[in-house]
Motif scaffolding. Structure first.
Motif, PDB file in Angstrom:
ATOM      1  N   LEU A 536       0.846  -1.189   0.000  1.00  0.00           N
ATOM      2  CA  LEU A 536       0.000   0.000   0.000  1.00  0.00           C
ATOM      3  C   LEU A 536       0.884   1.243   0.000  1.00  0.00           C
ATOM      4  O   LEU A 536       1.915   1.285   0.688  1.00  0.00           O
ATOM      5  N   THR A 537       0.499   2.235  -0.764  1.00  0.00           N
ATOM      6  CA  THR A 537       1.192   3.524  -0.756  1.00  0.00           C
ATOM      7  C   THR A 537       0.164   4.635  -0.674  1.00  0.00           C
ATOM      8  O   THR A 537      -1.019   4.440  -1.012  1.00  0.00           O
ATOM      9  N   GLY A 538       0.616   5.789  -0.233  1.00  0.00           N
ATOM     10  CA  GLY A 538      -0.279   6.935  -0.160  1.00  0.00           C
ATOM     11  C   GLY A 538       0.468   8.189   0.197  1.00  0.00           C
ATOM     12  O   GLY A 538       1.505   8.139   0.870  1.00  0.00           O
ATOM     13  N   PRO A 539      -0.028   9.339  -0.232  1.00  0.00           N
ATOM     14  CA  PRO A 539       0.625  10.607   0.106  1.00  0.00           C
ATOM     15  C   PRO A 539       0.295  11.026   1.530  1.00  0.00           C
ATOM     16  O   PRO A 539      -0.718  10.621   2.099  1.00  0.00           O
ATOM     17  N   ASP A 540       1.177  11.826   2.101  1.00  0.00           N
ATOM     18  CA  ASP A 540       0.874  12.384   3.411  1.00  0.00           C
ATOM     19  C   ASP A 540      -0.306  13.330   3.314  1.00  0.00           C
ATOM     20  O   ASP A 540      -0.613  13.886   2.244  1.00  0.00           O
ATOM     21  N   VAL A 541      -0.972  13.523   4.452  1.00  0.00           N
ATOM     22  CA  VAL A 541      -2.224  14.276   4.493  1.00  0.00           C
ATOM     23  C   VAL A 541      -1.994  15.590   5.225  1.00  0.00           C
ATOM     24  O   VAL A 541      -1.432  15.598   6.333  1.00  0.00           O
ATOM     25  N   VAL A 542      -2.406  16.705   4.630  1.00  0.00           N
ATOM     26  CA  VAL A 542      -2.373  18.015   5.270  1.00  0.00           C
ATOM     27  C   VAL A 542      -3.816  18.458   5.456  1.00  0.00           C
ATOM     28  O   VAL A 542      -4.556  18.603   4.478  1.00  0.00           O
ATOM     29  N   CYS A 543      -4.213  18.648   6.727  1.00  0.00           N
ATOM     30  CA  CYS A 543      -5.617  18.949   7.034  1.00  0.00           C
ATOM     31  C   CYS A 543      -5.929  20.431   6.881  1.00  0.00           C
ATOM     32  O   CYS A 543      -6.306  21.115   7.838  1.00  0.00           O
ATOM     33  N   GLY A 544      -5.742  20.952   5.716  1.00  0.00           N
ATOM     34  CA  GLY A 544      -6.259  22.242   5.278  1.00  0.00           C
ATOM     35  C   GLY A 544      -5.925  23.432   6.151  1.00  0.00           C
ATOM     36  O   GLY A 544      -4.855  23.530   6.734  1.00  0.00           O
ATOM     37  N   GLU A 545      -6.856  24.368   6.223  1.00  0.00           N
ATOM     38  CA  GLU A 545      -6.684  25.615   6.943  1.00  0.00           C
ATOM     39  C   GLU A 545      -6.581  25.367   8.440  1.00  0.00           C
ATOM     40  O   GLU A 545      -7.031  24.339   8.956  1.00  0.00           O
ATOM     41  N   THR A 554     -12.358  17.550   9.191  1.00  0.00           N
ATOM     42  CA  THR A 554     -12.176  16.204   8.640  1.00  0.00           C
ATOM     43  C   THR A 554     -11.380  16.272   7.341  1.00  0.00           C
ATOM     44  O   THR A 554     -11.634  17.114   6.482  1.00  0.00           O
ATOM     45  N   CYS A 555     -10.389  15.411   7.247  1.00  0.00           N
ATOM     46  CA  CYS A 555      -9.608  15.277   6.023  1.00  0.00           C
ATOM     47  C   CYS A 555      -9.543  13.796   5.679  1.00  0.00           C
ATOM     48  O   CYS A 555     -10.097  12.959   6.400  1.00  0.00           O
ATOM     49  N   GLU A 556      -8.883  13.436   4.579  1.00  0.00           N
ATOM     50  CA  GLU A 556      -8.906  12.052   4.113  1.00  0.00           C
ATOM     51  C   GLU A 556      -7.495  11.538   3.845  1.00  0.00           C
ATOM     52  O   GLU A 556      -6.664  12.229   3.260  1.00  0.00           O
ATOM     53  N   ALA A 557      -7.256  10.326   4.325  1.00  0.00           N
ATOM     54  CA  ALA A 557      -6.042   9.588   3.974  1.00  0.00           C
ATOM     55  C   ALA A 557      -6.403   8.578   2.899  1.00  0.00           C
ATOM     56  O   ALA A 557      -7.359   7.809   3.054  1.00  0.00           O
ATOM     57  N   VAL A 558      -5.646   8.599   1.806  1.00  0.00           N
ATOM     58  CA  VAL A 558      -5.969   7.740   0.666  1.00  0.00           C
ATOM     59  C   VAL A 558      -4.791   6.801   0.394  1.00  0.00           C
ATOM     60  O   VAL A 558      -3.666   7.247   0.138  1.00  0.00           O
ATOM     61  N   PHE A 559      -5.052   5.494   0.474  1.00  0.00           N
ATOM     62  CA  PHE A 559      -4.057   4.462   0.178  1.00  0.00           C
ATOM     63  C   PHE A 559      -4.410   3.803  -1.156  1.00  0.00           C
ATOM     64  O   PHE A 559      -5.597   3.627  -1.476  1.00  0.00           O
ATOM     65  N   VAL A 625       0.045  12.582   8.890  1.00  0.00           N
ATOM     66  CA  VAL A 625      -1.067  13.523   8.872  1.00  0.00           C
ATOM     67  C   VAL A 625      -0.650  14.746   9.686  1.00  0.00           C
ATOM     68  O   VAL A 625      -0.134  14.612  10.803  1.00  0.00           O
ATOM     69  N   THR A 626      -0.827  15.933   9.130  1.00  0.00           N
ATOM     70  CA  THR A 626      -0.475  17.161   9.843  1.00  0.00           C
ATOM     71  C   THR A 626      -1.622  18.150   9.796  1.00  0.00           C
ATOM     72  O   THR A 626      -2.460  18.128   8.883  1.00  0.00           O
ATOM     73  N   GLY A 627      -1.650  19.019  10.785  1.00  0.00           N
ATOM     74  CA  GLY A 627      -2.634  20.092  10.866  1.00  0.00           C
ATOM     75  C   GLY A 627      -2.068  21.203  11.719  1.00  0.00           C
ATOM     76  O   GLY A 627      -1.008  21.063  12.335  1.00  0.00           O
ATOM     77  N   THR A 628      -2.792  22.317  11.796  1.00  0.00           N
ATOM     78  CA  THR A 628      -2.332  23.463  12.567  1.00  0.00           C
ATOM     79  C   THR A 628      -3.460  23.969  13.438  1.00  0.00           C
ATOM     80  O   THR A 628      -4.587  24.175  12.966  1.00  0.00           O
ATOM     81  N   GLY A 629      -3.145  24.164  14.709  1.00  0.00           N
ATOM     82  CA  GLY A 629      -4.109  24.737  15.638  1.00  0.00           C
ATOM     83  C   GLY A 629      -3.841  26.209  15.847  1.00  0.00           C
ATOM     84  O   GLY A 629      -2.688  26.646  15.881  1.00  0.00           O
ATOM     85  N   ILE A 630      -4.913  26.966  15.970  1.00  0.00           N
ATOM     86  CA  ILE A 630      -4.785  28.392  16.284  1.00  0.00           C
ATOM     87  C   ILE A 630      -5.634  28.693  17.505  1.00  0.00           C
ATOM     88  O   ILE A 630      -6.498  27.905  17.899  1.00  0.00           O
ATOM     89  N   ALA A 631      -5.362  29.825  18.119  1.00  0.00           N
ATOM     90  CA  ALA A 631      -6.059  30.188  19.344  1.00  0.00           C
ATOM     91  C   ALA A 631      -7.547  30.330  19.094  1.00  0.00           C
ATOM     92  O   ALA A 631      -7.976  30.821  18.042  1.00  0.00           O
ATOM     93  N   ASP A 632      -8.341  29.890  20.064  1.00  0.00           N
ATOM     94  CA  ASP A 632      -9.791  30.064  20.004  1.00  0.00           C
ATOM     95  C   ASP A 632     -10.111  31.469  20.471  1.00  0.00           C
ATOM     96  O   ASP A 632     -10.450  31.722  21.624  1.00  0.00           O
ATOM     97  N   GLY A 633      -9.981  32.403  19.559  1.00  0.00           N
ATOM     98  CA  GLY A 633     -10.100  33.820  19.865  1.00  0.00           C
ATOM     99  C   GLY A 633      -8.968  34.559  19.207  1.00  0.00           C
ATOM    100  O   GLY A 633      -8.182  33.980  18.462  1.00  0.00           O
ATOM    101  N   PRO A 634      -8.813  35.845  19.476  1.00  0.00           N
ATOM    102  CA  PRO A 634      -7.703  36.599  18.869  1.00  0.00           C
ATOM    103  C   PRO A 634      -6.386  36.284  19.565  1.00  0.00           C
ATOM    104  O   PRO A 634      -6.352  35.952  20.750  1.00  0.00           O
ATOM    105  N   LEU A 635      -5.283  36.403  18.827  1.00  0.00           N
ATOM    106  CA  LEU A 635      -3.945  36.200  19.386  1.00  0.00           C
ATOM    107  C   LEU A 635      -2.962  37.057  18.613  1.00  0.00           C
ATOM    108  O   LEU A 635      -2.756  36.850  17.420  1.00  0.00           O
ATOM    109  N   LEU A 636      -2.371  38.024  19.297  1.00  0.00           N
ATOM    110  CA  LEU A 636      -1.378  38.901  18.665  1.00  0.00           C
ATOM    111  C   LEU A 636      -0.013  38.244  18.733  1.00  0.00           C
ATOM    112  O   LEU A 636       0.423  37.795  19.797  1.00  0.00           O
TER     113      LEU A 636
END
Length: 961
Positions: A536-545, A554-559, A625-636
């Protein structure tokens, strides 16, 4: 001539060894490929982009070991050498990972025993941390141990890479007093040996810093000969009781560019005083230092560089030495190298936590405050984010530098960094520089230093490898390969990646024989190469914004099945990424695709990583699989902790920038901007009540108006609904540069066919760096320049360069030439005259006839003397046309006319005392110069101009207060 060649051979051999390919067949295998620490593995055609992305490159093995693997994996003599923090050393098969031998080096140290509270930077054990060095069949490494009596020791070991057995004369204890600070003893308990080892002229050198800056600690270098003798102990802080200047370099190795020379970088505290680099002091915090080996084996500091604002950086814990120094291959070390210029052929890259990238001259590092109070460097680029890493180098496609950042930056997470791509080049004055051309998606703290593989400098053959980490001790790290040249119009993305679990902090992958090796913090060693045949092979997954903390996407891993395969299970490795398994078991035929939904729930700000694993009857297959978390609210957020203006000439205006970003998920409101006071000012800043949408940024210009001489420090403070940001501002303003020309180019009479030499000095008598913008030496004819002052070269305040010209007349009669020089001090063009007269050789004295008895008497009439007529010498004539005092700019503008090219002495007298003096080579016709008043006291002065051999002309002036 033969003797000269024999002496040169070792140097040429060393230059070749600096960047020699480090394969299993190489005699010396060292960290980051070579002694310059370029990270460039140039003999890896099997790791081309096409090979790596072709579907047959993948994991060859997973070998479990005891302890964290911080040391870079090395391959030597057919053995993969792995050393761990549990003081376990392994010799593995580099193709299969099978264990050949193991050796235990003693009880590892518990860092909880440092100071009152212990140190958690490297926990729970400290054993072998630094990357070893291998000489032939012997691997040298240091190990920190807890002895049976409760004491702590550091040992230098020498192991046979084929068997693991200890060589005769080892281990050697590292202990004793510093040779450069008698009475100051090395304490193994308080120190950590992090930088990679250096083998230099038969001695292995290890560098030390502290544990979590817990006192007492200093920077140390120890040398142990390959015969098993402690040859040197040197400290970067020689004063009794002085702390700081730790050498840790995020694991980057001690660097060397030739016999007897090594370079290192230090951390904070006890920075050196202001002064020239060739007069290094005993305190060397926040510095790059060159340390030379003496004839008796001891070490001596020969040169150093420290940022002008080093003391300010201490207040921010902003280590200058958070990255290891890296030498850029010169043309002598690598024919055709794109790095350097004739004026600056041997460069070094240095990086630190503040985010500036420095290009330094390896042969004149620059001291501290030598650029009019600022940095006497070849170039300073940035700030582009703090660095806890060593750069990597690729000389292909024009020359590239790769630097990961890890500080709060202008990325969605607000607390991460990126991989920055820099292109080598020259600036408008012909000085070497770097330009930031591309940057990647967010990198977490702890991501490794990069390495580069290629087929020499062949375009398109190179890849940049590193371990990407979402954060220290975080699961979901990946081994990644990026293109060495970023694609036009877009930021680079990984060409290939693989999940590796928990990465060891800052630890780079190893490379040998077309394979890549990774040691991890959770006790694994992975080998990657070709060929592999995954089902099985598949590309790494980047969970968008980016996703707000607590929210999900929700994002998708495809093998894709490469052949028929039976799937038995699906799982994830991180609670942040939860896969939704299909009905199992499941049979896939060749070509079938298996799509697995993955729910990403942001648990913290910044990058996050994990993997999705599919179990089959043929084994387990995974994608990252990677993603990015941001503050729940404003953050300077801002990526600029300190904005430094250094070495600015009085009267100039310069601008720096600070980027403010809303790294949160909700709009941010600016509450207040607290502007700095003069000489700083700001423009482009948002006003009170202005709103900054999520992910948006605004650039604030910080202007320094250098009207008054002095050192300045202030802050720019921004308060908002998303928190506050404070950026330190530092500046040093000095008097403008001033070119003074001394010496004479008058040769007088020189016999035809013979030679004479004259020198003229160019001195910067001003207070800031002087740049030579034009330098045209004599070409052809009877005059030949013996020294070079290339255009774009610079002169530090108080320093000089010498112009040496040889006059070899080919015929009788006068000859003239000029060396034309222009600098950026505003005095215009200077035609420095060189003149001489070719004369015939004196007639030989007749040889008297041999004596043969008394001569016969001879009466010779006395001749009538011929009158000698001596033509009167015509003195040079100088006419002063104009002398105007500009009190605002503190200078005098002078114009005068000469009837010939000749040296002129210019003096400023107060009464009979000479307050200012300079000699210059005047040219026939109108000459112009500027005399700087500087700090002259108010009063009446006499300006006196005297041509060589002529009469002086004077002009009275008045200097106001």
């Amino acid at each position: 001539m033969g003797a000269v060649r024999r002496r040169a051979l070792p140097l040429l051999a060393w230059a070749a060894a600096l960047i020699a390919p480090q394969t299993a067949a190489a005699q010396v295998v060292t960290a980051r490929a070579d002694a310059l620490r370029t990270g460039w593995y140039r003999d890896q055609p099997q790791l081309s982009p096409g090979q790596v992305t072709g579907g047959t490159f993948g994991r060859l093995f997973d070998a479990e070991v005891a302890g964290q693997v911080y040391a870079q994996p090395l391959v030597a003599d057919g053995t993969l050498l792995i050393a761990t923090e549990d003081n376990e050393v392994y010799g593995l098969d580099p193709l299969t990972g099978a264990r050949k031998w193991t050796r235990e080096l003693g009880t590892p140290f518990d860092p909880g025993g440092v100071g009152e509270y212990g140190c958690g930077d490297l926990y729970p054990h400290v054993g072998v941390t630094a990357t070893p060095v291998v000489d032939g069949d012997t691997a040298y490494m240091t190990a920190k141990t807890l002895e049976d009596d409760g004491s702590v020791a550091y040992w230098m070991h020498a192991l046979d890479v084929r068997t693991g057995s200890e060589k005769s004369g080892f281990p050697v204890a590292i202990a004793g007093e510093a040779g450069n600070a008698p009475g100051k003893a090395f304490d193994p308990r308080m120190h950590l040996q992090r930088p990679a080892l250096l083998l230099l002229d038969g001695v292995v050198y290890a560098a030390f810093g502290g544990h979590c800056d817990i006192s007492p600690y200093q920077g140390w270098v120890a040398g142990v000969s390959t015969a098993g003798r402690l040859t040197a102990l040197w400290t970067a802080e020689t004063a009794p009781g002085a702390d700081g200047a730790g050498i840790w370099q995020a694991g980057g190795g001690l660097m060397s560019d030739g016999p007897g020379r090594m370079f290192l970088a230090t951390g904070n505290f006890n920075s050196p005083p202001f002064g020239p680099g060739d007069e290094p002091p005993g305190a060397l915090g926040q510095s790059v230092a060159r340390v030379d080996v003496q004839g008796d084996g001891s070490l001596r500091t020969k040169d150093f560089f420290s940022p002008f604002d080093a003391d300010v950086l201490d207040g921010y814990d902003a280590d200058f030495g958070s990255g290891g120094p890296v030498g850029l291959p010169s043309a002598a070390e690598l024919p055709g190298s794109p790095f350097g210029t004739p004026a600056y052929p041997r460069l070094l890259v240095a990086v630190g936590k503040v985010g500036y990238v420095y290009l330094l001259d390896r042969d004149a590092l620059g001291g501290r405050g030598e650029d009019g109070g600022g940095d006497a460097v070849v170039a300073r680029i940035g700030p582009y984010g703090g660095v806890w890493s060593s750069p990597a180098v690729w000389p292909g496609d024009g020359g590239w530098i790769y630097i990961p950042t890890a500080s709060p930056g202008n990325v969605p997470g607000g607390s991460s960094g990126a991989l920055n791509f820099y292109r080598s080049g020259v600036d408008g004055q012909g000085r070497p520089t770097l330009s930031l051309t591309a940057t990647t998606e967010p990198f977490g703290f702890g991501s490794s230093a990069p390495v580069v593989t290629s087929d020499g400098t062949q375009s398109g053959s190179a890849l940049v490898w590193l371990t990407w980490s979402p954060g220290t001790d975080s699961p979901g790290a990946q081994l990644r390969a990026y293109p060495a040249t970023p694609p036009a119009g877009s930021d680079p993305a990984p060409l290939w990646s693989a999940p590796i679990g928990v990465a060891a902090k800052f630890a780079p992958p190893g490379v040998a024989d077309g394979r890549v090796y990774v040691g991890t913090a959770d006790g694994h060693v992975y080998g990657y190469g070709s060929p592999v045949d995954p089902a099985l092979t598949g590309p790494d997954v980047v969970c968008g914004e980016p996703v707000a903390v607590g929210a999900s996407r929700t994002c998708e891993a495809v093998f894709t099945a490469r052949r028929d395969v039976h799937v038995t299970g699906v799982n994830g490795t991180s609670p942040a990424f939860v896969p939704s398994a299909p009905a199992l078991p499941l049979d896939l035929q060749a070509g079938d695709r298996l799509t697995i939904p993955v729910t990403f729930t942001a648990q913290s700000t910044g990058p996050a990583g994990g993997s999705v694993r599919v179990q089959t009857t043929e084994g387990q297959f995974a994608v990252g699989v990677t993603g990015t978390g941001i503050a729940d609210g404003p953050l300077l957020a801002s990526g600029t902790p300190v904005l430094s203006f250094g070495g600015i000439a009085q009267g100039r205006k310069v601008t720096g920038t600070v980027i403010l970003r809303n790294a949160g998920s909700q709009p941010l409101t600016i509450d207040e901007i607290i502007s700095p006071s003069a000489p700083f000012s700001i423009s482009g800043a948002p006003g009170s009540g202005d709103e900054l949408p999520p992910g948006e940024e605004v650039t604030v210009s910080v202007v320094l108006t250098a009207s008054q001489i002095g050192d300045y420090e202030d802050d720019l403070t921004v308060r908002s609904s998303g928190g506050d940001v404070e950026v330190g501002l530092v500046a040093s303003v000095r008097t403008p540069p001033e070119l003074s020309i001394g010496g004479s180019g008058a040769f007088g009479d020189v016999v035809v066919g013979e030679s004479a030499e004259r020198t003229v000095t160019l001195t910067n008598t001003g207070g800031s760096r002087l740049t030579i913008t034009k330098s045209k030496p004599p070409v052809g004819g009877d005059f030949r320049a013996l020294t070079s002052v290339p255009e774009g070269s610079s002169i530090a305040p108080g320093r000089s360069v010498t112009l040496t010209v040889r006059f070899t007349p080919a015929s009788e009669g006068p000859a003239h030439a000029a060396w034309t020089v222009t600098a950026d001090d505003g005095t215009g063009v200077h035609d420095i005259a060189f003149e001489g007269t070719g004369v015939a050789a004196p007639a030989p004295t007749p040889t008297p006839a041999p004596f043969d008895g008394p001569p016969a008497p001879l009466i010779t009439p006395t001749p009538t003397p011929t009158p000698t007529v001596t033509p009167p010498r015509i003195k040079p004539k100088l006419t002063t046309l104009h002398a105007k005092t500009d009190q605002h700019r503190r200078r005098i503008s002078v114009s005068f006319v000469l009837d010939r090219a000749i040296t002129v002495r210019v003096e400023l007298l107060r009464g009979k005392r000479v307050a200012r003096r300079v000699s210059l080579s005047g040219r026939r016709g109108t000459n112009r110069l500027t005399v700087t008043l500087g700090s002259l006291r108010a009063g009446r002065y006499t300006l006196r101009l005297t041509p060589a051999g002529g009469s002086a002309r004077t002009h009275r002036i008045r200097v106001s207060g």
